[in-house]
Design an enzyme around this catalytic site. Structure first.
Site, PDB file in Angstrom:
ATOM      1  N   LYS A  89      -0.706  -4.224  -3.472  1.00  0.00           N
ATOM      2  CA  LYS A  89      -1.994  -3.580  -3.215  1.00  0.00           C
ATOM      3  C   LYS A  89      -2.022  -2.223  -3.899  1.00  0.00           C
ATOM      4  O   LYS A  89      -1.394  -1.279  -3.455  1.00  0.00           O
ATOM      5  CB  LYS A  89      -2.242  -3.416  -1.718  1.00  0.00           C
TER       6      LYS A  89
ATOM      7  N   SER B  76       0.803  -1.205   0.000  1.00  0.00           N
ATOM      8  CA  SER B  76       0.000   0.000   0.000  1.00  0.00           C
ATOM      9  C   SER B  76       0.847   1.270   0.000  1.00  0.00           C
ATOM     10  O   SER B  76       1.532   1.548  -0.974  1.00  0.00           O
ATOM     11  CB  SER B  76      -0.931  -0.060   1.219  1.00  0.00           C
TER      12      SER B  76
ATOM     13  N   ASP C  23      10.503   4.731 -10.117  1.00  0.00           N
ATOM     14  CA  ASP C  23      10.179   5.320 -11.415  1.00  0.00           C
ATOM     15  C   ASP C  23      11.028   6.557 -11.706  1.00  0.00           C
ATOM     16  O   ASP C  23      11.410   6.801 -12.849  1.00  0.00           O
ATOM     17  CB  ASP C  23       8.701   5.687 -11.476  1.00  0.00           C
TER      18      ASP C  23
END
Length: 474
Positions: free
Chosen positions: A340, A315, A326
């Site tokens: 999740k 999460s 990224d």
């Protein structure tokens, strides 16, 4: 997106939060009951229509079943209990993270996000009528007793709880501080059940810990509550002061971090990313989608970073890991995360608790959804040589929402990894000592992370963390 309380990300209930919703008794107009044949015909239609006639048929069906159970069930049962069960079934049938909370459960949840609550310090989750441990929280009775992620709780104080609803099991685990409780656990590859005895306590969540290993800083985040971002920033300032301003790298440890508040995940990511997107969410209606960007600062001024993750990283911790990966701001080391990729909103119901409802999917800066997939580290390093046999992640749960809307399942290709990465072993050698939480030299993933971050800063470094230099509580 307009939210009534703010967004909550998490993959489990905490042991110590109970459930038990209240709702007014549902009654039907006189003469509106359906015959058995009519009920069967109504079900056979299997219509998705939301027409008033179809809604009336379905509500009539509900009322008929309610009355049949009340009249004919082997034991007497109240309307309240039946409707509670119906509400729980309605929400749990949607996905594993939607739920109903009573006023007390809602109050306990709010207390938990502020960093203190009563109980054992266990994140638990329902898994096909069983109670599974998601993660023990650091420095709590559960963690000190050696309870592990993936353990199944099958009995409390010697009484079997198989098939018991999650909220009831949680309620049984609660109790007055300083009282004893025993849990019977089933653990993979352990031939006999384990019985663990603990003393209940008021849990003060210490979400941030830090240590200085030579000139490399280490910060552990155990979950994301209201104290996380300010605590992390304070810990970093102290590390910098202890290093006399000469920190050369930072290891951010998100292993077994089950998540928490979305705004804290954004704030922590923004502490290390100067510009660009942190995360975006997409809801059912396009106008309710949102995007959050970095606020233009990096508290480390570009210091080399490694982030540690594992199957218990879920999460909010996946949001941070995904953003740093990224943006190629940090090298991710460890094992694939939980997966999740959904957002839950707390919707208060005045006088009757609140709904915890899945309202959106989230996406990393590159546009990928990690729902059911998890985040794959840049450098895979296992904690032990033992075959885990199985591991429970989002993809293994019932009724999970689909992964959709993402443009890719993989992060942007990296060309910035240091050469030492090619020599990092994927698992500990045969003679590696057994992992001991109090001895950093036994933490194989941490040691490899330290090697990588030191190589990123100054070249290979062979000094390991000293057992005498344990992570301190900041």
């Amino acid at each position: 997106m307009t939210f009534r309380t703010g967004l909550l990300l998490g993959c489990a209930f905490l042991a110590g939060i109970a459930a038990g919703p209240q709702i007014a008794h549902l009654s039907l107009p006189a003469g509106s009951s359906l015959t058995s044949n009519a009920l069967a015909a109504s079900l056979a239609k299997d219509s998705d229509s939301d027409s008033p006639a179809e809604n009336f048929r379905l509500l009539s069906l509900f009322g008929h079943v309610l009355e049949q159970v009340k009249a004919n069930y082997v034991d007497q049962v109240s309307n309240r209990e039946l409707i509670i069960n119906a509400l729980n079934g309605m929400l749990s049938g949607l996905d594993p993270h939607s739920s109903y909370m009573t006023e007390k459960q809602y109050a306990d949840l709010q207390t938990r996000t502020k960093g203190e609550f009563g109980g054992l310090g266990l994140e638990v989750q329902a898994d096909d009528s069983h109670i599974r441990v998601v993660s023990p929280i650091d420095d709590t009775p559960a963690a000190k007793a050696g309870i592990k992620t993936g353990d199944y709780i099958v009995a409390i104080d010697g009484k079997n709880i198989d098939g018991l609803p999650l909220d009831e099991a949680v309620q049984r685990m609660r109790g007055k501080p300083d009282t004893k409780i025993s849990l019977t656990l089933i653990r993979e590859k352990t031939p006999k059940p384990l019985i663990v005895t603990m003393t209940r306590a008021v849990i003060h969540i210490q979400v941030i810990k830090s240590a200085l290993y030579d000139s490399t800083g280490y910060i552990r985040v155990s979950e994301f509550n209201e104290e996380t971002s300010p605590g992390l920033e304070a810990a970093y300032r102290k590390l910098k002061a202890d290093a006399h301003g000469h920190l050369t790298g930072l290891v951010l440890d998100l292993r077994s971090d089950p998540g928490g508040l979305l705004n804290q995940a954004i704030a922590v990511s923004s502490d290390f990313i100067r510009n660009g997107e942190i995360v975006s969410t997409r809801a059912r209606h396009a106008q309710e989608s949102q995007r959050w960007d970095a606020h233009g600062t990096d508290i480390t001024d570009g210091l080399p970073m490694v982030v540690l993750i594992n199957g218990g990283s879920a999460s909010a911790s996946e949001i941070v890991a995904g953003a740093l990966q990224d943006h190629q701001r940090a090298v991710l080391v460890g094992e694939k995360s939980f997966g999740k990729g959904s957002v839950q909103t707390i919707l208060p119901i005045p006088g009757d608790g609140a709904l915890r409802l899945t309202t959106a999917r989230y996406y990393t800066p590159s546009g990928r959804s990690i729902q059911g997939l998890g985040i794959v580290p840049d450098v895979t390093v296992r904690e032990t040589r033992e075959d885990p046999g199985y591991s429970i992640r989002e993809a293994d749960l019932s009724h999970i929402i689909k992964n959709q809307g993402g443009n890719t399942a993989k992060p942007p290709t990296r060309v910035d990894l240091p050469p030492i990465v090619s020599s990092i072993p994927g698992e500990p050698p045969a003679n590696w000592p057994a992992f001991d939480l109090t001895k950093p030299v036994t933490d194989f993933q941490l040691q490899q992370g330290l090697k990588i971050v030191r190589a990123m800063a100054t070249g290979p470094h062979t000094a390991d963390a000293s057992p005498a230099n344990l992570p301190r509580h900041d």
